[in-house]
Design a protein around this motif. Structure first.
Motif, PDB file in Angstrom:
ATOM      1  N   ASN A  63       0.858  -1.183   0.000  1.00  0.00           N
ATOM      2  CA  ASN A  63       0.000   0.000   0.000  1.00  0.00           C
ATOM      3  C   ASN A  63       0.896   1.236   0.000  1.00  0.00           C
ATOM      4  N   GLY A  64       0.357   2.384   0.335  1.00  0.00           N
ATOM      5  CA  GLY A  64       1.123   3.613   0.274  1.00  0.00           C
ATOM      6  C   GLY A  64       2.151   3.797   1.365  1.00  0.00           C
ATOM      7  N   GLU A  65       2.250   2.840   2.271  1.00  0.00           N
ATOM      8  CA  GLU A  65       3.267   2.966   3.315  1.00  0.00           C
ATOM      9  C   GLU A  65       4.006   1.674   3.628  1.00  0.00           C
ATOM     10  N   ILE A  77       5.318   8.294   8.129  1.00  0.00           N
ATOM     11  CA  ILE A  77       4.283   8.802   7.217  1.00  0.00           C
ATOM     12  C   ILE A  77       3.014   7.990   7.417  1.00  0.00           C
ATOM     13  N   ARG A  78       1.887   8.565   6.983  1.00  0.00           N
ATOM     14  CA  ARG A  78       0.599   7.873   7.037  1.00  0.00           C
ATOM     15  C   ARG A  78      -0.048   7.971   5.672  1.00  0.00           C
ATOM     16  N   GLN A  79      -0.451   6.836   5.159  1.00  0.00           N
ATOM     17  CA  GLN A  79      -1.166   6.820   3.883  1.00  0.00           C
ATOM     18  C   GLN A  79      -2.593   7.309   4.118  1.00  0.00           C
ATOM     19  N   PRO A  80      -3.333   7.622   3.062  1.00  0.00           N
ATOM     20  CA  PRO A  80      -4.741   8.011   3.241  1.00  0.00           C
ATOM     21  C   PRO A  80      -5.513   6.919   3.970  1.00  0.00           C
ATOM     22  N   ARG A  81      -6.425   7.323   4.821  1.00  0.00           N
ATOM     23  CA  ARG A  81      -7.228   6.399   5.615  1.00  0.00           C
ATOM     24  C   ARG A  81      -8.708   6.738   5.437  1.00  0.00           C
ATOM     25  N   PRO A  82      -9.602   5.768   5.745  1.00  0.00           N
ATOM     26  CA  PRO A  82     -11.037   6.078   5.696  1.00  0.00           C
ATOM     27  C   PRO A  82     -11.355   7.198   6.689  1.00  0.00           C
ATOM     28  N   ALA A  83     -12.386   7.965   6.403  1.00  0.00           N
ATOM     29  CA  ALA A  83     -12.806   9.045   7.313  1.00  0.00           C
ATOM     30  C   ALA A  83     -13.179   8.446   8.660  1.00  0.00           C
ATOM     31  N   GLU A  84     -13.009   9.222   9.710  1.00  0.00           N
ATOM     32  CA  GLU A  84     -13.318   8.774  11.068  1.00  0.00           C
ATOM     33  C   GLU A  84     -14.740   8.223  11.133  1.00  0.00           C
ATOM     34  N   GLY A  85     -14.893   7.023  11.668  1.00  0.00           N
ATOM     35  CA  GLY A  85     -16.208   6.415  11.817  1.00  0.00           C
ATOM     36  C   GLY A  85     -16.759   5.782  10.550  1.00  0.00           C
ATOM     37  N   PHE A 113      -5.319   4.403  -3.568  1.00  0.00           N
ATOM     38  CA  PHE A 113      -4.852   3.708  -4.769  1.00  0.00           C
ATOM     39  C   PHE A 113      -3.706   4.479  -5.414  1.00  0.00           C
ATOM     40  N   GLU A 114      -3.849   5.806  -5.519  1.00  0.00           N
ATOM     41  CA  GLU A 114      -2.822   6.633  -6.138  1.00  0.00           C
ATOM     42  C   GLU A 114      -1.503   6.561  -5.368  1.00  0.00           C
ATOM     43  N   ALA A 115      -1.585   6.507  -4.032  1.00  0.00           N
ATOM     44  CA  ALA A 115      -0.374   6.398  -3.204  1.00  0.00           C
ATOM     45  C   ALA A 115       0.354   5.086  -3.487  1.00  0.00           C
ATOM     46  N   ARG A 116      -0.402   3.996  -3.555  1.00  0.00           N
ATOM     47  CA  ARG A 116       0.221   2.706  -3.847  1.00  0.00           C
ATOM     48  C   ARG A 116       0.833   2.692  -5.240  1.00  0.00           C
ATOM     49  N   ASN A 129      14.565  10.291  -1.256  1.00  0.00           N
ATOM     50  CA  ASN A 129      13.906   9.747  -0.075  1.00  0.00           C
ATOM     51  C   ASN A 129      12.436   9.538  -0.439  1.00  0.00           C
ATOM     52  N   LEU A 130      11.961   8.290  -0.382  1.00  0.00           N
ATOM     53  CA  LEU A 130      10.599   7.996  -0.825  1.00  0.00           C
ATOM     54  C   LEU A 130       9.538   8.586   0.089  1.00  0.00           C
ATOM     55  N   GLN A 131       9.826   8.703   1.385  1.00  0.00           N
ATOM     56  CA  GLN A 131       8.857   9.331   2.273  1.00  0.00           C
ATOM     57  C   GLN A 131       8.643  10.790   1.871  1.00  0.00           C
ATOM     58  N   GLU A 132       9.724  11.512   1.622  1.00  0.00           N
ATOM     59  CA  GLU A 132       9.602  12.911   1.198  1.00  0.00           C
ATOM     60  C   GLU A 132       8.867  13.005  -0.139  1.00  0.00           C
ATOM     61  N   ALA A 133       9.161  12.100  -1.051  1.00  0.00           N
ATOM     62  CA  ALA A 133       8.546  12.139  -2.378  1.00  0.00           C
ATOM     63  C   ALA A 133       7.040  11.935  -2.309  1.00  0.00           C
ATOM     64  N   ILE A 134       6.588  10.950  -1.536  1.00  0.00           N
ATOM     65  CA  ILE A 134       5.144  10.655  -1.484  1.00  0.00           C
ATOM     66  C   ILE A 134       4.386  11.751  -0.726  1.00  0.00           C
TER      67      ILE A 134
END
Length: 125
Positions: free
Chosen positions: A13-15, A33-41, A58-61, A101-106
């Motif tokens: 995935n993205g991370e 880093i944190r990839q996109p996550r579902p909205a709270e709840g 999907f775009e992050a991956r 650095n991939l973290q900086e890039a994403i």
């Protein structure tokens, strides 16, 4: 910190990526880093469905997959989070493709956010 050059086998995935270390494969989580996550709840259902329903997941991956599959990357282990609450041990590392650095890039592409740590937290990159 362990520094090694590894071949990328899979982008989970993205991370999280999978790198080949000798003859075995290891899951490596990109540090801080944190990839996109579902909205709270919001329940996005099974992980495979979440990949397509959570905005930018999907775009992050794909951002990582297009750059990394089959390429040699330099992995610097920042810390290892021990197994707990049924979750396996997690290797958290800084990953470089050449000098990038991939973290900086994403994060710079807006496909992940920076995970903030307490100042005295040793588990940070």
């Amino acid at each position: 910190a362990v520094v090694s050059t590894q071949s990328t086998g899979e982008v989970v995935n993205g991370e999280v990526i999978v790198v080949k270390v000798g003859s075995i494969y290891k899951r490596v989580t990109l540090s801080s880093i944190r990839q996109p996550r579902p909205a709270e709840g919001q329940d996005s259902g099974p992980p495979s469905r979440a990949l397509y329903e959570v905005p930018y997941m999907f775009e992050a991956r794909e951002f990582l997959r297009k750059r990394l599959i089959g390429k040699k990357v330099n992995v610097t282990v920042d810390y290892v989070r021990p197994a707990n609450n049924g979750y396996p041990e997690r290797i958290c590392a800084s990953v470089f493709l050449g000098n990038q650095n991939l973290q900086e890039a994403i994060v710079s592409k807006g496909l992940a956010s920076v995970a903030w740590h307490k100042q005295d937290d040793d588990e940070r990159a």
